[in-house]
Structure formats: structure tokens, C-alpha cells
Design an enzyme around this catalytic site. Structure first.
Site, short mmCIF file in Angstrom:
data_model
loop_
_atom_site.label_atom_id
_atom_site.label_comp_id
_atom_site.label_asym_id
_atom_site.label_seq_id
_atom_site.Cartn_x
_atom_site.Cartn_y
_atom_site.Cartn_z
N ASP A 202 0.83 -1.22 0.00
CA ASP A 202 0.00 0.00 0.00
C ASP A 202 0.86 1.26 0.00
O ASP A 202 0.32 2.36 0.01
CB ASP A 202 -0.93 -0.01 1.23
CG ASP A 202 -2.02 1.05 1.15
OD1 ASP A 202 -2.53 1.30 0.03
OD2 ASP A 202 -2.34 1.66 2.18
N SER A 226 -6.59 5.27 0.01
CA SER A 226 -6.89 4.01 -0.68
C SER A 226 -8.38 3.72 -0.57
O SER A 226 -8.99 3.87 0.49
CB SER A 226 -6.10 2.85 -0.05
OG SER A 226 -4.71 3.11 -0.09
N GLN A 276 -4.87 -1.30 -7.36
CA GLN A 276 -5.50 -0.43 -6.35
C GLN A 276 -6.17 0.76 -7.02
O GLN A 276 -5.69 1.29 -8.02
CB GLN A 276 -4.45 0.09 -5.37
CG GLN A 276 -5.01 0.96 -4.25
CD GLN A 276 -3.91 1.50 -3.34
OE1 GLN A 276 -3.27 2.48 -3.65
NE2 GLN A 276 -3.69 0.81 -2.21
#
Length: 288
Positions: A202, A226, A276
Site C-alpha cells: 500500500d 486508498s 489499487q
């Protein structure tokens, strides 16, 4: 063992509360919200704790609400299916009585099959890329958040290959490569390495979607978060050895950026893939 690595291991050491119920904590480092990679990693640990003898091959997650770092996170695991080859788990992360995150993970018995992979990009080795600590004297005011963003207090060491993007508003192709690894040696347990990679996956990825616009998430004028995250494990690896995180962003629009990543060992073996979508908004100064 370095304090940062012990902190990571402590983060991954969830406390069992009841059947299928676990509690995790956040490091008290002054963050306003819980780091998304931390929740991904802890949720994967919770799912792992309910599976016998099968490694995960994929996970898909949604970030529902910002996490509060001042209180623990409760992880509730739903044992969806235990099949002959695959095991499926769903994990809900809860704070203040509300779901803040959901994850679905699939585990598979190890087996063989047809194999191929894409080639690793030709990039400088990690030894040829200066550590971020050596660049702090070059930071202009616009990039003052860089040192904090990739602080040495974090358990993952990151070496961006194109560090110049943080010192310029130049519009660049949506391609970004970074070397990363845990700062110190980790235990041999493959679960630790997979969950450490989930944590690291991430970091920096959403920033690739800002390259064509000459912007970065370290800027105070950019709001980024995110929204969802997917990770596929392909082959065994060690998260305490250098991995190349090769990233690209096919699209941004509607206040969202979409990015993909491929993780390679130094010898070019593709060990994981990531995708993502995240929120990217320009903050408006309403005081004017």
C-alpha cells in the site's frame, strides 16, 4: 532486532479474543488515521489464523472508513468455505462498533501447472539508488513531507529509482519503480513475509497515478486515500530481501486514480501483483 522491525512483528501478532475473533493495534506514532497497509496485513493474519496448511494466493479488500489509531481494531473472520483445494475467508475490521474495512482472501493447496511471467524492467540495482536519508538536505518546502512519508521509523525501507519526481512539477509518464525490503531480517515463517509484503504493497502505489499531472501525495494540497486493494501471491519470496515494485497507472478520473504493481526479486522472478484504486482530490483553500 531493530525497533522498527519489532514494531512490525508486534503489529502482526494479533490477540485472539474468541473463535474467529482477533484484536490488533496501531503504532502510536501520531498518524491521524490508520495506515491502510497495516489493516490489510492484520486482516490477512486474522484470515491465516483460521486456515491449516494452505498459503494465500489472493486477497481483495475495501477501505470503508478511516481507521482510528488511538483504539484497537477488532477482526471478525467468516469461514466462508473449506474445499479440497481452496479455502475462502472473509474478514471485517471493526472500530467504534462500525465496519471500517473488509477483506476476502483465498488460500490454495500448493500444486504445479503451466507457468509464464512478464519480464522485470531494466532498472538500476538498489545499491545504485541512494537511500532517502541521504536526500533530506535537498528537500524544498514543497517536498518537506518526503522525509516523514518515508521515515526511517517505518519498518519498510524504500528506494525510489526516480527520486527527481519529488523535486519537480514536471509531467511524466505514469510509470514508477521502487526497491523495497524490510529494514532488518524477519523470521523464516512464510506468513510473516506475505503479511509484511501486504503491508508494504500500500506504499507508493497510488502516487503513480499523479505522475502525469506533476503532483505527488506528499503535497499538502493533495488529498489521497486508498479505496480498494487487490494482491496476488505468485511465488515464494522473502520480504527482507530487495524486491522491485514496478508500478503503472492506466487511468485517473472522477477524483480517483487507478494503479497496478508487479513485485520482482532481484533475479527477475515475479512474486506478486497488485492493483489499487484510490481517492485523489486537490484540496481547495476556502480561506481565500
Amino acid at each position: 532486532m531493530a525497533a522498527t522491525i519489532q514494531e512490525l512483528l508486534d503489529i502482526l501478532a494479533l490477540e485472539p479474543l474468541e473463535h474467529n475473533l482477533f484484536r490488533g493495534r496501531s503504532p502510536q506514532v501520531g498518524w491521524q488515521r490508520v495506515f491502510g497497509g497495516l489493516v490489510i496485513a492484520q486482516a490477512l493474519v486474522a484470515a491465516y489464523r483460521t486456515v491449516d496448511g494452505r498459503p494465500p494466493h489472493s486477497l481483495h479488500a475495501y477501505f470503508l472508513l478511516p481507521g482510528d489509531p488511538s483504539v484497537p481494531i477488532i477482526y471478525n473472520v467468516d469461514r466462508i468455505r473449506d474445499g479440497r483445494s481452496f479455502t475462502t475467508r472473509r474478514v471485517i475490521a471493526i472500530q467504534h462498533g462500525r465496519a471500517i474495512f473488509s477483506l476476502s482472501a483465498s488460500f490454495q493447496t500448493v500444486e504445479g501447472g503451466l507457468e509464464h511471467q512478464i519480464a522485470m524492467p531494466d532498472v538500476p540495482s538498489p545499491e545504485e539508488v541512494p537511500p532517502l536519508d541521504a536526500l533530506t538536505t535537498r528537500l524544498p518546502e514543497a517536498a518537506e513531507g518526503l522525509a516523514a512519508h518515508f521515515s526511517s521509523k517505518r519498518p519498510i525501507e524504500i528506494r525510489p529509482i526516480d527520486i527527481e519526481r519529488y523535486f519537480s512539477r514536471e509531467q511524466r509518464p505514469p510509470l514508477f519503480n521502487v526497491w523495497l525490503r524490510a529494514r532488518e531480517a524477519l523470521p523464516d515463517d512464510p506468513m510473516i513475509h506475505q503479511c509484511a509484503l501486504a503491508y508494504a504493497s500500500d506504499m507508493t502505489l497510488l502516487d503513480a497515478s499523479l505522475l502525469p499531472h506533476g503532483r505527488s501525495l506528499i503535497e499538502s494540497s493533495i488529498a489521497g486515500a486508498s479505496l480498494d486493494h487487490a494482491l496476488w501471491f505468485h511465488r515464494p519470496f522473502r520480504a527482507d530481501e530487495w524486491l522491485l515494485y514496478s508500478q503503472d497507472s492506466p487511468f485517473s478520473g472522477g477524483g480517483r486514480g487507478f494503479a497496478r504493481g508487479s513485485l520482482f526479486t532481484r533475479d527477475g522472478t515475479l512474486v506478486a501483483s497488485v492493483a489499487q484504486e484510490g481517492l485523489i482530490r486537490i484540496r481547495v483553500d476556502r480561506s481565500r
